[in-house]
Design a protein around this motif. Structure first.
Motif, PDB file in Angstrom:
ATOM      1  N   TYR A   1       4.593 -14.016 -22.285  1.00 45.14           N
ATOM      2  CA  TYR A   1       5.458 -13.493 -23.343  1.00 45.14           C
ATOM      3  C   TYR A   1       6.925 -13.407 -22.920  1.00 45.14           C
ATOM      4  N   THR A   2       7.219 -13.659 -21.660  1.00 45.04           N
ATOM      5  CA  THR A   2       8.619 -13.644 -21.224  1.00 45.04           C
ATOM      6  C   THR A   2       9.257 -15.001 -21.514  1.00 45.04           C
ATOM      7  N   PRO A   3      10.584 -15.040 -21.645  1.00 44.83           N
ATOM      8  CA  PRO A   3      11.234 -16.313 -22.012  1.00 44.83           C
ATOM      9  C   PRO A   3      10.944 -17.453 -21.047  1.00 44.83           C
ATOM     10  N   TYR A   4      10.950 -17.179 -19.733  1.00 41.05           N
ATOM     11  CA  TYR A   4      10.725 -18.274 -18.785  1.00 41.05           C
ATOM     12  C   TYR A   4       9.317 -18.842 -18.919  1.00 41.05           C
ATOM     13  N   TYR A   5       8.314 -17.969 -18.924  1.00 36.19           N
ATOM     14  CA  TYR A   5       6.941 -18.474 -18.978  1.00 36.19           C
ATOM     15  C   TYR A   5       6.622 -19.066 -20.350  1.00 36.19           C
ATOM     16  N   ALA A   6       7.261 -18.554 -21.385  1.00 35.10           N
ATOM     17  CA  ALA A   6       7.103 -19.180 -22.703  1.00 35.10           C
ATOM     18  C   ALA A   6       7.692 -20.592 -22.689  1.00 35.10           C
TER      19      ALA A   6
ATOM     20  N   VAL B   1       7.961 -22.615 -20.021  1.00 33.77           N
ATOM     21  CA  VAL B   1       7.046 -23.482 -19.273  1.00 33.77           C
ATOM     22  C   VAL B   1       5.797 -23.760 -20.105  1.00 33.77           C
ATOM     23  N   GLY B   2       5.317 -22.731 -20.806  1.00 36.52           N
ATOM     24  CA  GLY B   2       4.152 -22.917 -21.657  1.00 36.52           C
ATOM     25  C   GLY B   2       4.360 -23.991 -22.709  1.00 36.52           C
ATOM     26  N   ARG B   3       5.562 -24.035 -23.307  1.00 38.37           N
ATOM     27  CA  ARG B   3       5.855 -25.073 -24.302  1.00 38.37           C
ATOM     28  C   ARG B   3       5.769 -26.472 -23.687  1.00 38.37           C
ATOM     29  N   HIS B   4       6.293 -26.610 -22.478  1.00 39.49           N
ATOM     30  CA  HIS B   4       6.227 -27.915 -21.804  1.00 39.49           C
ATOM     31  C   HIS B   4       4.783 -28.284 -21.487  1.00 39.49           C
ATOM     32  N   LEU B   5       3.991 -27.312 -21.027  1.00 36.44           N
ATOM     33  CA  LEU B   5       2.590 -27.607 -20.723  1.00 36.44           C
ATOM     34  C   LEU B   5       1.814 -27.956 -21.990  1.00 36.44           C
ATOM     35  N   TYR B   6       2.118 -27.256 -23.082  1.00 37.32           N
ATOM     36  CA  TYR B   6       1.490 -27.580 -24.367  1.00 37.32           C
ATOM     37  C   TYR B   6       1.796 -29.018 -24.760  1.00 37.32           C
ATOM     38  N   ALA B   7       3.067 -29.404 -24.641  1.00 35.98           N
ATOM     39  CA  ALA B   7       3.468 -30.753 -25.047  1.00 35.98           C
ATOM     40  C   ALA B   7       2.768 -31.806 -24.188  1.00 35.98           C
ATOM     41  N   GLU B   8       2.701 -31.578 -22.876  1.00 30.36           N
ATOM     42  CA  GLU B   8       2.017 -32.519 -21.995  1.00 30.36           C
ATOM     43  C   GLU B   8       0.529 -32.570 -22.311  1.00 30.36           C
ATOM     44  N   SER B   9      -0.063 -31.409 -22.599  1.00 27.76           N
ATOM     45  CA  SER B   9      -1.495 -31.356 -22.910  1.00 27.76           C
ATOM     46  C   SER B   9      -1.804 -32.156 -24.167  1.00 27.76           C
ATOM     47  N   GLU B  10      -1.036 -31.924 -25.213  1.00 28.22           N
ATOM     48  CA  GLU B  10      -1.302 -32.601 -26.478  1.00 28.22           C
ATOM     49  C   GLU B  10      -1.029 -34.100 -26.378  1.00 28.22           C
TER      50      GLU B  10
ATOM     51  N   ARG C   1      -4.329 -18.052 -20.939  1.00 27.39           N
ATOM     52  CA  ARG C   1      -4.775 -16.753 -20.431  1.00 27.39           C
ATOM     53  C   ARG C   1      -3.609 -16.045 -19.764  1.00 27.39           C
ATOM     54  N   ALA C   2      -3.367 -14.796 -20.142  1.00 26.54           N
ATOM     55  CA  ALA C   2      -2.378 -13.977 -19.441  1.00 26.54           C
ATOM     56  C   ALA C   2      -3.071 -13.359 -18.234  1.00 26.54           C
ATOM     57  N   VAL C   3      -2.654 -13.740 -17.038  1.00 24.79           N
ATOM     58  CA  VAL C   3      -3.285 -13.291 -15.800  1.00 24.79           C
ATOM     59  C   VAL C   3      -2.315 -12.377 -15.061  1.00 24.79           C
TER      60      VAL C   3
ATOM     61  N   ASP D   1      16.229 -19.284 -13.208  1.00 27.50           N
ATOM     62  CA  ASP D   1      15.161 -19.790 -14.088  1.00 27.50           C
ATOM     63  C   ASP D   1      15.668 -20.914 -14.978  1.00 27.50           C
ATOM     64  N   GLY D   2      16.846 -20.708 -15.609  1.00 26.81           N
ATOM     65  CA  GLY D   2      17.360 -21.710 -16.529  1.00 26.81           C
ATOM     66  C   GLY D   2      16.835 -21.564 -17.945  1.00 26.81           C
ATOM     67  N   ILE D   3      16.584 -20.312 -18.398  1.00 30.37           N
ATOM     68  CA  ILE D   3      16.103 -20.120 -19.768  1.00 30.37           C
ATOM     69  C   ILE D   3      17.239 -20.344 -20.758  1.00 30.37           C
ATOM     70  N   GLU D   4      16.880 -20.658 -21.983  1.00 33.17           N
ATOM     71  CA  GLU D   4      17.875 -20.995 -23.000  1.00 33.17           C
ATOM     72  C   GLU D   4      18.777 -19.813 -23.339  1.00 33.17           C
ATOM     73  N   ASP D   5      18.220 -18.598 -23.320  1.00 32.24           N
ATOM     74  CA  ASP D   5      19.011 -17.409 -23.675  1.00 32.24           C
ATOM     75  C   ASP D   5      20.289 -17.298 -22.859  1.00 32.24           C
ATOM     76  N   ALA D   6      20.231 -17.696 -21.582  1.00 38.89           N
ATOM     77  CA  ALA D   6      21.366 -17.505 -20.682  1.00 38.89           C
ATOM     78  C   ALA D   6      22.584 -18.300 -21.117  1.00 38.89           C
ATOM     79  N   GLU D   7      22.365 -19.375 -21.860  1.00 40.63           N
ATOM     80  CA  GLU D   7      23.472 -20.229 -22.292  1.00 40.63           C
ATOM     81  C   GLU D   7      24.198 -19.679 -23.512  1.00 40.63           C
ATOM     82  N   TYR D   8      23.555 -18.735 -24.228  1.00 41.05           N
ATOM     83  CA  TYR D   8      24.088 -18.316 -25.531  1.00 41.05           C
ATOM     84  C   TYR D   8      24.698 -16.919 -25.530  1.00 41.05           C
ATOM     85  N   LEU D   9      24.949 -16.356 -24.354  1.00 39.03           N
ATOM     86  CA  LEU D   9      25.709 -15.115 -24.275  1.00 39.03           C
ATOM     87  C   LEU D   9      27.185 -15.410 -24.531  1.00 39.03           C
ATOM     88  N   PRO D  10      27.980 -14.396 -24.896  1.00 39.92           N
ATOM     89  CA  PRO D  10      29.423 -14.630 -25.071  1.00 39.92           C
ATOM     90  C   PRO D  10      30.064 -15.269 -23.840  1.00 39.92           C
TER      91      PRO D  10
END
Length: 323
Positions: free
Chosen positions: A72-77, A79-88, A97-99, A267-276
């Motif tokens: 549920y955190t931005p970084y793992y979300a 990575v999850g999107r990339h893994l989803y795309a590769e899986s599909e 699974r949240a471990v 991490d390089g999450i997208e949020d970091a680019e959109y601060l003032p």
């Protein structure tokens, strides 16, 4: 309900070709044009794959279990999107699974894990180790990925230390005063990098161990720390979530970024680019990591006897306005 044979009769193709076109996206025996014809015919006829029949026929369920530290955190979300795309793209359906990495209890092997053809374990080294210690006869293909990988299974590790060294060196070169390491653990490559560069520069380390990585916690902590100890020249932060919180805490305490204080995250999450003031960050090669992890899993599924597969990818500093 339409079947593979219905599609094959409509297009005058063999059932095997239709099956490969629908279920094996990497098959070299089906051209892109034929695959598109089959997909369009399947949609027109209302074809729905029979997962149970497919598993019986192929010996695979085409499910993959994704173990993620905190999805549920931005970084793992991200990575999850990339893994989803590769899986599909490879014809697989991911089950997340949240471990928890905080519990000392053995991670229980659940039904989705047993049904899955393999497991991707993202930054869950210690829970995975406890699970394999508890269930030593498990023979499921497992690929670890991220900064924290179990070395006894196939894995793709991100080297955070070198990118963190670049980040702290950048702060040392551009800021003459105090540089605070705002980190979660002492036994972490980011913390080690901070200590190493500060020692080499002849400056004292100033480490703050944070109780968690929540934004609210770190915003309040940063504001209080600055008011009590004075504003440092720079913060090197555990990750981008924490850096965003420290950024807000500095503003709350009446200081400007980067005029009064520089901040670098990780991490390089997208949020970091959109601060003032966009945040500098140590960027993880997420796309490449996920692609190689899937290659490793595919290799292991195709031949369980191959030697251990390992890869290490460097993270790198991306400089933005915050530093």
């Amino acid at each position: 309900m339409a079947t593979i044979r219905d599609i094959s009769k409509l297009l005058d193709l063999s059932p095997a070709t239709v099956s490969r076109a629908l279920h094996d996206p990497d098959s070299p025996f089906v051209s892109a044009q034929t695959r598109l014809r089959v997909q369009e015919a399947a949609a027109r006829l209302g074809y729905v794959p029979n997962a149970s029949g497919r598993a019986l026929a192929t010996g695979r369920t085409h499910l993959v279990s994704l173990w993620i530290n905190d999805p549920y955190t931005p970084y793992y979300a991200m990575v999850g999107r990339h893994l989803y795309a590769e899986s599909e793209r490879r014809g697989y359906h991911p089950v997340v699974r949240a471990v928890s990495t905080q519990s000392e209890q053995a991670t229980v092997w659940q039904s989705p894990d047993s049904l899955a053809d393999g497991v991707m374990a993202l930054d869950v080294r210690d829970p995975l180790r406890r699970c394999l210690d508890t269930f030593p006869r498990l023979r499921k293909p497992i690929v670890g990925l991220g900064a924290l990988c179990l070395e006894t299974v196939d894995h793709v590790r991100i080297d955070l230390k070198q990118g963190s060294i670049e980040a702290v060196q950048h702060l040392v070169e551009t800021r003459p005063g105090r540089i605070v390491g705002w980190v979660f653990r002492q036994d972490d490559p980011r913390t080690a990098a901070y200590r190493e560069v500060m020692a080499e520069s002849g400056r004292p380390s100033e480490i703050v161990l944070i109780p968690d990585e929540a934004r609210a916690t770190n915003r309040a902590m940063a504001a209080t720390y600055i008011r009590d100890r004075g504003c440092p020249d720079a913060f090197f932060c555990q990750n981008d979530d924490v850096a965003i919180a420290v950024y807000r805490g500095a503003l709350d305490a009446g200081y400007r970024v980067p005029d009064d204080v520089a901040i670098v995250g990780c991490d390089g999450i997208e949020d970091a680019e959109y601060l003032p003031t966009p945040l500098s960050t140590v960027v993880h090669p997420v796309d490449e990591m996920c692609r190689i992890a899937w290659e490793f899993l595919t290799n292991r599924l195709n031949d369980p006897t191959i030697p251990l597969q390992q890869a290490e990818l460097p993270a790198h500093l991306l400089r933005r306005a915050s530093s």
